[in-house]
Design a protein around this motif. Structure first.
Motif, PDB file in Angstrom:
ATOM      1  N   HIS A 251       0.830  -1.204   0.000  1.00 21.40           N
ATOM      2  CA  HIS A 251       0.000   0.000   0.000  1.00 21.40           C
ATOM      3  C   HIS A 251       0.864   1.254   0.000  1.00 21.40           C
ATOM      4  O   HIS A 251       0.586   2.213  -0.722  1.00 21.40           O
ATOM      5  N   TRP A 252       1.933   1.247   0.806  1.00 19.17           N
ATOM      6  CA  TRP A 252       2.828   2.409   0.852  1.00 19.17           C
ATOM      7  C   TRP A 252       3.494   2.636  -0.495  1.00 19.17           C
ATOM      8  O   TRP A 252       3.596   3.772  -0.963  1.00 19.17           O
ATOM      9  N   LEU A 253       3.956   1.569  -1.129  1.00 22.68           N
ATOM     10  CA  LEU A 253       4.637   1.699  -2.420  1.00 22.68           C
ATOM     11  C   LEU A 253       3.690   2.232  -3.495  1.00 22.68           C
ATOM     12  O   LEU A 253       4.079   3.077  -4.308  1.00 22.68           O
ATOM     13  N   VAL A 254       2.447   1.750  -3.495  1.00 25.24           N
ATOM     14  CA  VAL A 254       1.475   2.234  -4.483  1.00 25.24           C
ATOM     15  C   VAL A 254       1.148   3.702  -4.227  1.00 25.24           C
ATOM     16  O   VAL A 254       1.045   4.511  -5.167  1.00 25.24           O
ATOM     17  N   LYS A 255       0.987   4.065  -2.972  1.00 27.23           N
ATOM     18  CA  LYS A 255       0.680   5.460  -2.644  1.00 27.23           C
ATOM     19  C   LYS A 255       1.823   6.379  -3.060  1.00 27.23           C
ATOM     20  O   LYS A 255       1.592   7.499  -3.530  1.00 27.23           O
ATOM     21  N   ARG A 256       3.063   5.888  -2.920  1.00 28.06           N
ATOM     22  CA  ARG A 256       4.231   6.730  -3.203  1.00 28.06           C
ATOM     23  C   ARG A 256       4.585   6.744  -4.686  1.00 28.06           C
ATOM     24  O   ARG A 256       4.970   7.771  -5.235  1.00 28.06           O
ATOM     25  N   TYR A 257       4.440   5.600  -5.378  1.00 28.08           N
ATOM     26  CA  TYR A 257       4.920   5.491  -6.762  1.00 28.08           C
ATOM     27  C   TYR A 257       3.836   5.114  -7.767  1.00 28.08           C
ATOM     28  O   TYR A 257       4.131   4.822  -8.914  1.00 28.08           O
ATOM     29  N   GLY A 258       2.585   5.130  -7.350  1.00 24.16           N
ATOM     30  CA  GLY A 258       1.501   4.817  -8.272  1.00 24.16           C
ATOM     31  C   GLY A 258       1.527   3.365  -8.699  1.00 24.16           C
ATOM     32  O   GLY A 258       1.918   2.473  -7.937  1.00 24.16           O
ATOM     33  N   VAL A 263       4.221  -2.883  -9.124  1.00 27.33           N
ATOM     34  CA  VAL A 263       5.206  -3.633  -9.903  1.00 27.33           C
ATOM     35  C   VAL A 263       6.470  -3.864  -9.071  1.00 27.33           C
ATOM     36  O   VAL A 263       7.015  -4.972  -9.017  1.00 27.33           O
ATOM     37  N   LEU A 264       6.950  -2.812  -8.411  1.00 25.48           N
ATOM     38  CA  LEU A 264       8.147  -2.934  -7.587  1.00 25.48           C
ATOM     39  C   LEU A 264       7.944  -3.924  -6.439  1.00 25.48           C
ATOM     40  O   LEU A 264       8.851  -4.701  -6.112  1.00 25.48           O
ATOM     41  N   TYR A 267       8.150  -7.405  -8.149  1.00 23.31           N
ATOM     42  CA  TYR A 267       9.482  -7.707  -8.659  1.00 23.31           C
ATOM     43  C   TYR A 267      10.475  -7.965  -7.525  1.00 23.31           C
ATOM     44  O   TYR A 267      11.344  -8.838  -7.628  1.00 23.31           O
ATOM     45  N   ALA A 268      10.373  -7.176  -6.440  1.00 23.32           N
ATOM     46  CA  ALA A 268      11.305  -7.338  -5.325  1.00 23.32           C
ATOM     47  C   ALA A 268      11.207  -8.730  -4.708  1.00 23.32           C
ATOM     48  O   ALA A 268      12.162  -9.210  -4.086  1.00 23.32           O
ATOM     49  N   ARG A 269      10.086  -9.389  -4.888  1.00 22.31           N
ATOM     50  CA  ARG A 269       9.875 -10.734  -4.355  1.00 22.31           C
ATOM     51  C   ARG A 269      10.051 -11.813  -5.418  1.00 22.31           C
ATOM     52  O   ARG A 269       9.697 -12.975  -5.202  1.00 22.31           O
ATOM     53  N   GLY A 270      10.561 -11.406  -6.595  1.00 23.67           N
ATOM     54  CA  GLY A 270      10.793 -12.369  -7.660  1.00 23.67           C
ATOM     55  C   GLY A 270       9.538 -12.789  -8.384  1.00 23.67           C
ATOM     56  O   GLY A 270       9.492 -13.871  -8.979  1.00 23.67           O
ATOM     57  N   GLU A 271       8.514 -11.927  -8.354  1.00 23.17           N
ATOM     58  CA  GLU A 271       7.241 -12.242  -9.015  1.00 23.17           C
ATOM     59  C   GLU A 271       7.076 -11.371 -10.261  1.00 23.17           C
ATOM     60  O   GLU A 271       7.267 -10.150 -10.204  1.00 23.17           O
TER      61      GLU A 271
END
Length: 395
Positions: A251-258, A263-264, A267-271
């Motif tokens: 949720h934080w990543l989506v709020k900060r980077y849309g 996606v991040l 990807y960070a979890r190899g997905e």
């Protein structure tokens, strides 16, 4: 005693049984010591093949006297740039996109060869035909690299995806006399990362059990889509390693980077849910020109832009596409790169592309000296799916 993990011979593509007795360091079929082992070897099916120093390798193939010498493919004057270089030249610090002048300063005995794109395309087409003999799911990324989905190859050819990849690269060497490196994983993101781990003539794999741990200490730039601008934004937020992303809430990543935040997170979890798409359409079509001398005036720059717009329009016509955004590219005398874009009605008209390019150009011409100009179209679409301007006008 624990049996060694599954293996594949990188010289003959055999898959020796890990339960067999005898010398586990040699292939029982050909005697090679080039055995690649991985716990998940035969359960991974997404591959990435990346030809090694492709342009330079093709040139060395055709000029055997250069086999052990440093070779640079690029412009033959000091204003040109390095398109590709062999590994011998890389040992002296030469890199792609470096000016020829700087490359020769670092490697003065290098042989400079002008690019022969037609020849490279012909070799690239033959390489793709070899890949497609093993699977129809081949997605070219450029002239010298591609993703492959080898799911089902066991049923069709009685070999594993790992064996198929080795056999493809063996045929590259035998039929085309070029080399390539292999990445194997369970998705595109990790297959691409794996192919960069062991070059040249390498083979690497990343499995499900190790993906998150492997990624955690790496810089965020290892993830697809993290370019300089996003890297700066992540760094400003204290995110420098993939492990920092793994610690963040989705949720934080989506709020900060849309949308890129989600996606991040994955990807960070190899997905990575992207599929191998053999008929993936062009994402952009462009053309550019490096000047023999620096250009500063609007009329001179606009004159250089016209033939480039014509080239883009002809390629759009050939591929049956329309562009919905025009992008102008400029590079200053001191190598600062600028890109500017403008939305247009879906078009393949050279005049429309040129007009949009000049409008963008007018805002940038302020006395600076430019050494390169380019123009292109992005946000491509097919005519049958392009919106009708009249319908848009009336809502």
């Amino acid at each position: 005693m624990t049996a060694p993990p599954p293996s594949v011979c990188r010289d003959c593509a055999a898959a020796p049984s890990s339960a067999g007795s005898g010398d586990v360091t040699r292939c029982p079929k050909c005697g090679s010591r080039r055995l690649f082992r991985h716990a998940e070897l035969h359960s991974l099916s997404i591959g990435h093949i990346d030809c090694d120093s492709f342009y330079a390798t093709v040139e060395k193939r055709d000029r055997p006297e250069l086999a052990s010498r440093p070779v640079i493919v690029g412009g033959d004057d000091h204003r040109g740039v390095v398109a590709a270089c062999c590994y011998v030249a890389r040992m002296s610090g030469v890199r792609s996109a470096m000016t020829i002048r700087e490359a020769l300063d670092r490697c003065p005995d290098a042989t400079i060869i002008r690019p022969d794109i037609a020849k490279y395309k012909e070799v690239g087409h033959r390489a793709r035909a070899i890949m497609e003999a093993f699977t129809p799911l081949v997605e070219p990324i450029s002239i010298d690299e591609a993703y492959l989905d080898l799911t089902g190859v066991e049923e069709r050819l009685s070999i594993s995806p790992a064996q198929a990849l080795v056999e493809i690269v063996r045929r590259f060497e035998q039929e085309l006399r070029i080399t390539a490196s292999i990445g194997l994983s369970y998705n595109k993101l990790l297959a691409k990362i794996a192919s960069d781990l062991d070059k040249p003539r390498g083979f690497s794999a990343l499995g499900r059990a190790e993906a998150a741990g492997f990624l955690a200490p790496k810089r965020v730039t290892i993830l697809w889509g993290v370019g300089p601008a996003l890297e700066r934004k992540l760094f400003a937020d204290g995110i420098t390693r993939v492990g920092d992303l793994q610690d963040k809430d989705e949720h934080w990543l989506v709020k900060r980077y849309g949308a890129m935040g989600r996606v991040l997170f994955n990807y960070a979890r190899g997905e990575d849910s992207r599929r191998v798409q053999p008929d993936s359409p062009s994402k952009s079509i462009s053309s550019e020109e490096t000047f023999d001398w620096d250009v500063t005036t609007l009329p001179a720059l606009a004159q250089e832009l016209r033939p480039l717009a014509d080239k883009v329009a002809r390629r759009l016509e050939r591929e049956g596409l329309l562009g919905r955004s025009v992008v102008l590219k400029l590079k200053t005398k001191d190598f600062q790169q600028l890109t500017r874009s403008r939305r247009v009605e879906p078009t393949r008209s050279a005049e429309t592309i040129l007009a949009a390019g000049i409008a963008l150009l007018e805002r940038e011409v302020d006395g600076r000296a430019f050494r390169l100009i380019g123009i292109g179209c992005t946000d491509l679409t097919h005519p049958e799916t392009a919106p009708d301007p009249e319908l848009d006008l009336f809502g």
